[in-house]
Design a protein around this motif. Structure first.
Motif, short mmCIF file in Angstrom:
data_model
loop_
_atom_site.label_atom_id
_atom_site.label_comp_id
_atom_site.label_asym_id
_atom_site.label_seq_id
_atom_site.Cartn_x
_atom_site.Cartn_y
_atom_site.Cartn_z
N PRO A 20 -29.94 -78.02 32.44
CA PRO A 20 -29.36 -76.92 31.67
C PRO A 20 -30.23 -75.68 31.78
CG PRO A 20 -30.20 -78.64 30.20
CD PRO A 20 -30.52 -79.06 31.59
N GLN B 141 -30.08 -70.29 27.83
CA GLN B 141 -28.70 -70.29 27.33
C GLN B 141 -28.56 -71.26 26.15
OE1 GLN B 141 -26.01 -68.51 28.23
NE2 GLN B 141 -27.17 -67.34 29.74
N CYS B 142 -29.24 -72.39 26.23
CA CYS B 142 -29.15 -73.39 25.16
C CYS B 142 -29.61 -72.80 23.82
CB CYS B 142 -29.99 -74.62 25.49
SG CYS B 142 -29.38 -75.49 26.94
N CYS C 257 -26.75 -71.12 22.38
CA CYS C 257 -25.56 -71.95 22.23
C CYS C 257 -25.33 -72.29 20.75
CB CYS C 257 -25.74 -73.22 23.04
SG CYS C 257 -24.50 -74.47 22.78
N LYS D 58 -23.89 -76.64 20.52
CA LYS D 58 -24.74 -77.69 21.11
C LYS D 58 -23.92 -78.97 21.28
CE LYS D 58 -28.84 -75.42 19.89
NZ LYS D 58 -28.32 -74.07 19.81
N CYS D 59 -22.71 -78.81 21.80
CA CYS D 59 -21.77 -79.93 21.83
C CYS D 59 -22.26 -81.08 22.71
CB CYS D 59 -20.39 -79.48 22.24
SG CYS D 59 -20.32 -78.80 23.89
N CYS D 60 -23.11 -80.80 23.67
CA CYS D 60 -23.61 -81.87 24.54
C CYS D 60 -24.32 -82.96 23.72
CB CYS D 60 -24.54 -81.32 25.60
SG CYS D 60 -25.99 -80.48 24.93
N LEU E 8 -33.95 -77.79 24.01
CA LEU E 8 -33.09 -78.95 24.27
C LEU E 8 -33.91 -80.01 25.02
CD1 LEU E 8 -30.04 -79.79 23.96
CD2 LEU E 8 -29.79 -79.15 26.35
N CYS F 90 -19.99 -78.31 28.30
CA CYS F 90 -21.10 -77.39 27.98
C CYS F 90 -20.58 -76.02 27.51
CB CYS F 90 -22.00 -77.19 29.19
SG CYS F 90 -23.26 -75.92 28.94
N GLU F 91 -20.96 -75.66 26.31
CA GLU F 91 -20.41 -74.45 25.69
C GLU F 91 -20.64 -73.22 26.56
OE1 GLU F 91 -21.41 -73.37 21.46
OE2 GLU F 91 -21.97 -71.51 22.46
N ARG F 92 -21.80 -73.10 27.12
CA ARG F 92 -22.12 -71.88 27.87
C ARG F 92 -22.00 -72.08 29.38
NH1 ARG F 92 -23.64 -68.25 24.09
NH2 ARG F 92 -24.36 -66.77 25.65
N CYS G 204 -23.53 -73.78 31.48
CA CYS G 204 -24.81 -73.44 32.10
C CYS G 204 -25.55 -74.67 32.62
CB CYS G 204 -25.69 -72.71 31.10
SG CYS G 204 -26.35 -73.81 29.85
N LEU G 205 -24.79 -75.79 32.75
CA LEU G 205 -25.46 -77.02 33.15
C LEU G 205 -25.39 -77.19 34.66
CD1 LEU G 205 -24.65 -80.03 30.82
CD2 LEU G 205 -26.62 -79.85 32.32
S1 SF4 Z 1 -23.76 -77.37 25.33
FE1 SF4 Z 1 -24.67 -76.44 27.15
S2 SF4 Z 1 -25.59 -74.54 26.42
FE2 SF4 Z 1 -25.19 -75.80 24.61
S3 SF4 Z 1 -27.11 -76.91 24.27
FE3 SF4 Z 1 -25.82 -78.22 25.54
S4 SF4 Z 1 -26.41 -77.76 27.64
FE4 SF4 Z 1 -27.19 -76.10 26.36
#
Ligand code: SF4
Ligand SMILES: Cc1cc2nc3c(=O)[nH]c(=O)nc-3n(C[C@H](O)[C@H](O)[C@H](O)COP(=O)(O)OP(=O)(O)OC[C@H]3O[C@@H](n4cnc5c(N)ncnc54)[C@H](O)[C@@H]3O)c2cc1C
Ligand code: SF4
Lengths: 91, 432
Positions: free
Chosen positions: A22, A26-27, A30, A33-35, A53, A70-72, A74-75
């Motif tokens: 990730p 970006q985290c 975020c 933090k749905c991951c 994270l 991933c919300e953003r 960015c993974l």
């Molecule tokens: S969902 Fe994506 S941006 Fe949000 S914490 Fe998890 S890896 Fe980071």
């Protein structure tokens, strides 16, 4: 039954380097933090203190859910090397 | 094009049911085929419910009923509608051989061996990282160590298909078009399984589960019987999980504790926990199926009929149709998109695209009316049977009136009309 016991049933051959990357900046931005919740192996944990994270990539089941959710978006998500990762004996 | 070393007729990426069926069909036609799989062996990364279907499986592996590692022959289908505490189950039982339960780590491995026997070359523990393109044509694959070249590359790399995305044949999956599934294989004595599921010898049963801890969610549960174990799992649409902060294994724990389910797995020990995605987008989300030098089959092409839990059969037959198209292309020495688009024509003529088209509106309706169909009416079915079976001194007519009245008071009349309209539209799209 807790998740650790479930994961204990699996055969893993962990790599030394993470296949899940990730963008940690970006985290920090975020919101959901749905991951952390969706991952079926609880690979992701949010450390409130360091605002970072944590990625326990060794537990990954290679499902791909975090990559899509991933919300953003960015993974940087790759499959582990051919000789690494999880091996299912049942599946 | 330059003549290259290690060039073959066809490279297939991914040794699941789609890739293996494609490889065996090509090998039987005398073509040179390399099947590349990232796992330790075919099946070692694969997870499903599940049942394989006899008709499709036989088309590829005529000998599978006697040769393949099969668990049980399914003779019973149960549809269990769970309330919070209660449940209503419909059972259909017929002693035939239309499907078998299998364990993927064993079945896929066996199937890959069959492909090898037919002449396919299998490379395991190897991840294809990239497709190689030259002048708008896919001409090979790049693994971690080597490059391999072929006239045609077939993508059978499953639901995540990073490769189809790389070459722009597929867009990124939307969270509402995919379900995350978690599952457990629970060890139980053979005799106990037979007693609990009313089976004998190698007969098997399937339970499709609605509601319970998934009430109001776009999710379904499943149980299958294996020789010495029982499989229990569930699949929930990813947007549902993400939006509500659900943890999938916690919902599975609740399902295992439901009073209807718990007695079936009581005393068992966990053999293996696993997770996998299921494509749910259906007909509207099928990607471009081919381009110059490349075709996409199975889950990578989102070919899953989720209402019927059918995936392996679509994977196998799409693999076979792509192989037949490849044979024609090789014989003509023409690997253009135009020639390979015959694959799409074959898919359209087969049950695969016909069935997916039949259900094209299903997921949209389910997304928009899930509180109705996956919660309200399920609760009403159980409420009806609760009323019907209760012996409480209240005259039956009063019970009926109260039940009917509740239908109109518990849900707005306008919503009831919308539900009916949604059903009519859905049935229209399915039947007409
Ligand atoms: S969902 Fe994506 S941006 Fe949000 S914490 Fe998890 S890896 Fe980071
Ligand atoms: C929980 C669950 C229950 C299901 N139940 C049923 C059921 O009961 N009956 C049914 O018919 N279907 C069921 N399905 C659907 C069925 O499993 C799939 O449709 C089917 O497996 C698709 O086959 P495939 O060959 O296209 O993909 P997969 O079986 O996913 O195979 C893809 C293969 O490609 C490999 N791979 C991926 N990327 C690479 C790469 N870059 N390099 C090398 N190798 C790669 C993977 O390791 C894997 O072996 C279920 C699915 C799930 C998740
Ligand atoms: S791929 Fe699946 S198991 Fe691995 S980290 Fe992502 S969500 Fe978790």
């Amino acid at each position: 039954m807790n998740l650790d016991k479930k994961l204990y049933t699996l055969k893993y051959s962990p790599d030394t380097e993470s296949h899940l990357k990730p963008d940690f900046e970006q985290c920090k931005l975020c919101i959901t933090k749905c991951c952390v919740n969706i991952c079926p192996a609880q690979v992701y944990e949010w450390n409130e203190e360091t605002q970072e994270l944590i990625v326990n990539f060794e537990n990954c089941l290679e499902c791909g859910a975090c990559r899509i959710a991933c919300e953003r978006q960015c993974l940087n998500w790759q499959y582990p090397k051919g000789t690494k990762g999880v091996t299912f004996k049942q599946g | 094009m330059l003549k290259r070393e290690n060039k073959t007729d066809v490279i297939i990426v991914g040794a699941g049911p789609a890739g293996i069926s494609c490889a065996i069909t090509l090998a039987r036609a005398g073509k040179e085929v390399i099947l590349i799989e990232r796992g330790l062996f075919a099946g070692s990364k694969n997870v499903f419910g599940g049942a394989i279907y006899t008709q499709a499986t036989k088309e590829i592996f005529p000998n599978f009923e006697t040769e393949a590692p099969i668990e049980r022959r399914n003779i019973e289908h149960n549809f269990a509608i769970l309330g919070e505490e209660d449940s209503t189950t419909i059972t259909y039982r017929k002693n035939d051989n239309s499907s078998y339960s299998v364990i993927r780590a064993k079945f896929d491995r066996w199937a890959a061996e069959e492909a090898k026997k037919a002449g396919a070359y299998i490379v395991e523990e190897t991840v294809v990282r990239e497709l190689i393109k030259e002048k708008n044509q896919v001409i090979g694959v790049k693994t971690e160590l080597e490059e391999y070249f072929a006239d045609i590359v077939i993508l059978a790399d499953g639901v995540n298909s990073l490769l189809a995305k790389q070459i722009g044949l597929r867009k990124d999956i939307d969270t509402k078009d995919v379900a995350l599934s978690v599952k457990e294989v629970i060890k139980l004595d053979n005799q106990i399984i037979n007693q609990r599921f009313k089976l004998k010898d190698n007969e098997g049963a399937i339970v499709e589960i609605f509601g319970g801890p998934m009430l109001g969610m776009l999710g379904l549960g499943f149980m299958y019987t294996n020789t010495d174990s029982v499989t229990i799992g569930l699949g929930i649409t990813l947007n549902e999980l993400a939006e509500n902060n659900y943890r999938p294994y916690e919902i599975l724990e609740k399902l295992k504790q439901h009073p209807t389910i718990a007695p079936l797995i009581e005393g068992g020990t966990l053999k293996e926990y696993s997770a996998h995605l299921i494509p749910e987008g259906g007909y509207k989300k099928i990607p471009k199926l081919c381009d110059n030098g490349v075709m996409i089959i199975g889950d990578a092409a989102m070919l899953v009929n989720n209402l019927h839990w059918e995936g392996t059969n679509l994977a196998m037959i799409s693999g076979k149709l792509a192989a037949e198209t490849a044979v024609e292309a090789i014989d003509k020495n023409d690997f253009s998109k135009k020639t390979l688009s015959n694959y799409e024509k074959k898919l359209k003529k087969s049950f695969i695209l016909k069935d997916l088209k039949t259900y094209r509106e299903l997921m949209d309706v389910m997304h928009s009316r899930k509180n109705a169909f996956l919660c309200y009416y399920m609760k009403k079915i159980n409420a009806f049977f609760e009323m019907f079976t209760s012996v409480n001194g209240i005259p039956k007519k009063e019970n009926y009136h109260k039940f009917i009245k509740s239908i109109f008071t518990d849900r707005k009349i306008s919503e009831l009309f919308k539900d009916i309209w949604a059903i009519v539209k859905l049935l229209w799209s399915i039947l007409i």
